[in-house]
Design an enzyme around this catalytic site. Structure first.
Site, short mmCIF file in Angstrom:
data_model
loop_
_atom_site.label_atom_id
_atom_site.label_comp_id
_atom_site.label_asym_id
_atom_site.label_seq_id
_atom_site.Cartn_x
_atom_site.Cartn_y
_atom_site.Cartn_z
CB VAL A 162 -0.93 0.03 1.24
CG1 VAL A 162 -1.77 1.31 1.25
CG2 VAL A 162 -1.83 -1.20 1.28
CB ALA B 234 4.85 2.61 0.90
CE LYS B 235 5.15 -1.46 8.04
NZ LYS B 235 6.12 -0.71 8.87
N GLY B 236 4.06 -2.92 3.35
CA GLY B 236 3.70 -4.17 2.67
C GLY B 236 3.57 -5.29 3.68
#
Ligand code: NDP
Length: 437
Positions: free
Chosen positions: A74, A119-121
């Site tokens: 995201v 962001a992040k995953g």
């Protein structure tokens, strides 16, 4: 449920706000927006992520079967620069949680003055159930699946819960293989041998400790009861991983009594202070604190309720909630983890005079040195660990000062002050860039 107001009405954001972490992040943003009187148009844009990708990640397991895991990346806001944020392997990861974590990354990068977005995953998997080979297969296939939205100029992942520098090495290698040459800048938190930065592994925990020291000085300067961060200070640390273990060791080296640390299996406790190097040696050998018998065993709930000067929740989100906040006695709470204290619990703690060091400030050391790693990689010019640590200390000190200045001038809580600091810079940048098209 939050919503996005459009010219034709309200577009439900049900896709995002199914997790407590996301809902808490939006609530905290709303509180900051109201205190700073943020333009509602900017606030609405910040409540939802810019972009999200959901991928299926199939791997062949060691027993020959194929299992398919769900993965996410995201990108919340990239006004200030490429996305930045870790990749989490955890069995409860979901789209909404990753979106909330990406939002926190946006505010964190902005607060500490980095030219990076949030962001992040994550992959929904229990990492303890995978072999090393399965970890590698999962990381490589996930990289291929999100390949089109990451890159040194687009979005730069890093380690988070359940992943480490080896995962970043596999990610960098996969991305580079697909292009035919080495591209170290696609990830940070890599091993030093392939372009990582000295001091990156320790940076988050080290930054947590810097903020605890600044908090003690700030409270003392205000004439409030404040620990000295020496042998008279007691500390409890929830989570003994990449962040918690480093924070514990640094505080131990400063002479503090780290009376308790914990992992998923529970905690260990010694009222005179634990031998942290010994506990670290044990966990490096056994992967868990389970079976450590040089100290008393306590539960995670008991650890959170200890009568200590400093409590640092450094494991996961949602650890201190309405349900257990009345048991928490610490004077300073350092949010080493992302979102460990819910909005309701935060209010209760502040009402009884506890001092909170909010996550976006407390654990920013990791992204700051990630940024240094990215810069060093782009220049192919690497710094000594002393230089890295000195620059980290300077950025953390400026960020801490910025947050307490806002706290004092708005007379608000530390969490709200930290978000105001982050949102204010973003607000200016978003206005300057305008709304496309
Ligand atoms: P790690 O996976 O290295 O460590 C997590 C630690 O927390 C482990 O000791 C783990 O135990 C423990 N833990 C997990 N779940 C629980 C639970 N329910 N109760 C008690 N302990 C638990 O993660 P990190 O240290 O990297 O990250 C910790 C937090 O810090 C996360 O919120 C992360 O987003 C945040 N953070 C991390 C950064 C980094 O640079 N790594 C940067 C900024 C923020 P076990 O090993 O037994 O599973």
């Amino acid at each position: 449920m939050s919503s996005v107001t459009t010219g034709k009405g309200s577009l439900s954001s049900h896709l995002w706000d199914t997790s407590d972490l996301y809902r808490n992040a939006v609530m905290q943003l709303s509180e900051a927006a109201s205190v700073m009187k943020l333009d509602p148009n900017i606030a609405e844009r910040l409540k939802v992520p810019k972009r999200a990708l959901i991928v299926s990640v199939p791997i062949r397991c060691d027993d020959g079967t194929i299992r398919v895991f769900e993965g996410y990346r995201v990108q919340h806001n990239m006004t200030l620069g490429p996305g930045k944020g870790g990749i989490r392997f955890h069995h409860e990861v979901n789209l909404s949680e990753v979106a909330g974590l990406a939002m926190l990354m946006t505010f964190k990068c902005s607060l500490v003055g980095l030219p990076l977005g949030g962001a992040k995953g994550g992959i929904r998997v229990d990492p303890s159930q995978l072999s090393r080979q399965e970890h590698q297969a999962l990381m490589r296939r996930y990289t291929t699946e999100i390949n089109m939205i990451i890159g040194p100029d687009k979005d730069i992942p890093a380690p988070d819960v359940g992943t480490d520098s080896q995962h970043m090495a596999w990610m960098m290698d996969t991305y580079s293989q697909e292009r035919g040459f080495a591209i170290p800048g696609v990830v940070t938190g890599k091993p030093v041998e392939i372009g990582g930065s000295l001091g990156r592994n320790e940076s988050t925990g080290r930054g947590v400790v810097y903020t605890i020291q600044h908090a003690a000085k700030y409270l003392a300067a205000k004439g409030k009861p404040a620990p000295k961060i020496d042998s008279s200070t007691t500390v409890a640390i929830h989570g003994f991983g990449k962040v918690g273990a480093v924070a514990a060791l640094e505080l131990y080296q400063l002479g503090c009594k780290v009376v308790a640390v914990s992992d998923v299996s529970g905690g260990i406790y010694n009222k005179n202070g634990l031998n942290i190097p010994h506990a670290l040696e044990y966990i490096n050998r056994n992967r868990t604190l389970e079976g450590y018998n040089e100290a008393e065993r306590i539960s995670n709930e008991e650890l959170l309720a200890l009568q200590v000067d400093v409590l640092a929740p450094c494991a996961i989100d949602g650890v201190i909630t309405e349900k257990n906040v009345h048991t928490v006695k610490a004077q300073i709470l350092a949010e080493g983890a992302n979102g460990p204290i819910t909005t309701e619990a935060l209010k209760a703690l502040e009402d009884r005079g506890a001092f909170i060091i909010p996550d976006v400030l407390c654990n920013a050391g990791g992204v700051i040195v990630s940024y240094f790693e990215w810069v060093q990689g782009l220049q192919n010019f690497f710094w000594s660990e002393r230089e890295v640590n000195a620059k980290l200390a300077e950025v953390m000190e400026n960020a801490f000062k910025k947050v307490v200045d806002i706290r004092d001038s708005y007379n608000c809580g530390m969490k709200t002050a930290a978000l105001i600091a982050g949102v204010d810079r973003l607000d200016k940048a978003m206005r300057l860039r305008g709304l496309f098209p």
